[in-house]
Design an enzyme around this catalytic site. Sequence first.
Site, PDB file in Angstrom:
ATOM      1  N   CYS A 111       0.822  -1.213   0.000  1.00  0.00           N
ATOM      2  CA  CYS A 111       0.000   0.000   0.000  1.00  0.00           C
ATOM      3  C   CYS A 111       0.857   1.264   0.000  1.00  0.00           C
ATOM      4  O   CYS A 111       1.387   1.604  -1.054  1.00  0.00           O
ATOM      5  CB  CYS A 111      -1.003  -0.047   1.147  1.00  0.00           C
ATOM      6  SG  CYS A 111      -2.517   0.834   0.751  1.00  0.00           S
ATOM      7  N   HIS A 218      -3.629  -5.306   0.583  1.00  0.00           N
ATOM      8  CA  HIS A 218      -3.096  -5.685   1.890  1.00  0.00           C
ATOM      9  C   HIS A 218      -3.054  -7.196   2.051  1.00  0.00           C
ATOM     10  O   HIS A 218      -3.963  -7.798   2.638  1.00  0.00           O
ATOM     11  CB  HIS A 218      -3.919  -5.036   3.005  1.00  0.00           C
ATOM     12  CG  HIS A 218      -3.648  -3.588   3.130  1.00  0.00           C
ATOM     13  ND1 HIS A 218      -2.716  -3.077   3.993  1.00  0.00           N
ATOM     14  CD2 HIS A 218      -4.153  -2.539   2.433  1.00  0.00           C
ATOM     15  CE1 HIS A 218      -2.663  -1.767   3.858  1.00  0.00           C
ATOM     16  NE2 HIS A 218      -3.514  -1.414   2.914  1.00  0.00           N
ATOM     17  N   GLU A 220      -1.203  -8.831   4.009  1.00  0.00           N
ATOM     18  CA  GLU A 220      -0.888  -9.193   5.401  1.00  0.00           C
ATOM     19  C   GLU A 220      -2.150  -9.507   6.203  1.00  0.00           C
ATOM     20  O   GLU A 220      -2.077 -10.007   7.329  1.00  0.00           O
ATOM     21  CB  GLU A 220      -0.091  -8.079   6.079  1.00  0.00           C
ATOM     22  CG  GLU A 220      -0.881  -6.915   6.613  1.00  0.00           C
ATOM     23  CD  GLU A 220      -1.395  -5.939   5.538  1.00  0.00           C
ATOM     24  OE1 GLU A 220      -1.136  -6.144   4.337  1.00  0.00           O
ATOM     25  OE2 GLU A 220      -2.086  -4.972   5.934  1.00  0.00           O
TER      26      GLU A 220
HETATM   27  N1  LIG Z   1      -2.386   6.549   2.670  1.00  0.00           N
HETATM   28  C1  LIG Z   1      -2.221   5.876   1.381  1.00  0.00           C
HETATM   29  C2  LIG Z   1      -1.914   4.404   1.603  1.00  0.00           C
HETATM   30  C3  LIG Z   1      -3.120   3.684   2.173  1.00  0.00           C
HETATM   31  C4  LIG Z   1      -2.771   2.598   3.176  1.00  0.00           C
HETATM   32  O1  LIG Z   1      -1.635   2.174   3.329  1.00  0.00           O
HETATM   33  N2  LIG Z   1      -3.818   2.172   3.898  1.00  0.00           N
HETATM   34  C5  LIG Z   1      -3.720   1.204   4.959  1.00  0.00           C
HETATM   35  C6  LIG Z   1      -3.665   1.883   6.304  1.00  0.00           C
HETATM   36  C7  LIG Z   1      -3.865   0.947   7.471  1.00  0.00           C
HETATM   37  C8  LIG Z   1      -3.061  -0.365   7.343  1.00  0.00           C
HETATM   38  O2  LIG Z   1      -1.833  -0.348   7.545  1.00  0.00           O
HETATM   39  O3  LIG Z   1      -3.659  -1.392   7.014  1.00  0.00           O
HETATM   40  C9  LIG Z   1      -3.452   6.036   0.512  1.00  0.00           C
HETATM   41  O4  LIG Z   1      -4.467   6.532   1.046  1.00  0.00           O
HETATM   42  O5  LIG Z   1      -3.406   5.634  -0.663  1.00  0.00           O
END
Ligand SMILES: N[C@@H](CCC(=O)NCCCC(=O)O)C(=O)O
Length: 258
Positions: A111, A218, A220
């Site tokens: 992400c 994601h 994970e």
């Molecule tokens: N802020 C960026 C990346 C989005 C992101 O990483 N969301 C997950 C946040 C919580 C987690 O770690 O699961 C965007 O908005 O594109």
Amino acid sequence: MSSRPLVGVIACRRDVEGHPAHVVTDKYLAALREYGLAPVILPVWENGDERDLLGHLDGLLLTGSHTNVAPERYGAELAPQNTRADHHRDAAAFGWIPAALDLGLPLFGICRGFQELNVAFGGSLHQAVQNVPGLDDHREPDVELALRYAPAHDVTILPGGRLAALAPEPASRVNSLHQQGIAELGMGLCAEAVAHDGLIEAISVRDAPGFSLAVQWHPEWRPREHPLYDALFEAFAGACRGYRAQQSILEEVEHAYG
Ligand SMILES: N[C@@H](CCC(=O)NCCCC(=O)O)C(=O)O
């Protein structure tokens, strides 16, 4: 002494009970542990230069975050929808990415980490994908956690790439929790998967000797329950074990012959 490969996990800066803190959500650490890796949280400082840390690691994970890469890093103005920054994280990520690639360290981006890799190679980002004509809204619904991380849209895995080589199927359905996304792909990166609306959702570093994949979704989140997420972590863990073995041989040779 643990023989599990050590994987550095980049932290984010947040205030915790009024104190500046370095934070990683458990799901990243638990996923690495599930696949036989030893996670090590890497603190981030805007004026830090902790590149020497990478010499002690067997892999690097760039996690997701609600914060965003500073748009000045890709020559853009701050969009009104872009309300959360983390300059400490930015400084660390853009120092560690080239250093990790120079070492041939297995590099896995998720992400925000995916977006960081693109910017590190001169690419740019949409700051509000939902406002880009032709692209859908990729943000997560405001629902309970398990539903927020549930599969939300299809991705097509591009044939012949590094992701295709490890993916169980040529397409999958993945979760989607992001407002930003790749606008221009960085030089030296390969697109590995695209979403239903054409947004690039996985990339790799063309000339990297080892594992160098990053995904917008994601994996994970409960990886054992999703074949593609499971394949990604199995491949990353295998790459970290291979790197650990290679380093051990080099250390033995250096010890024997000086
Ligand atoms: N802020 C960026 C990346 C989005 C992101 O990483 N969301 C997950 C946040 C919580 C987690 O770690 O699961 C965007 O908005 O594109």
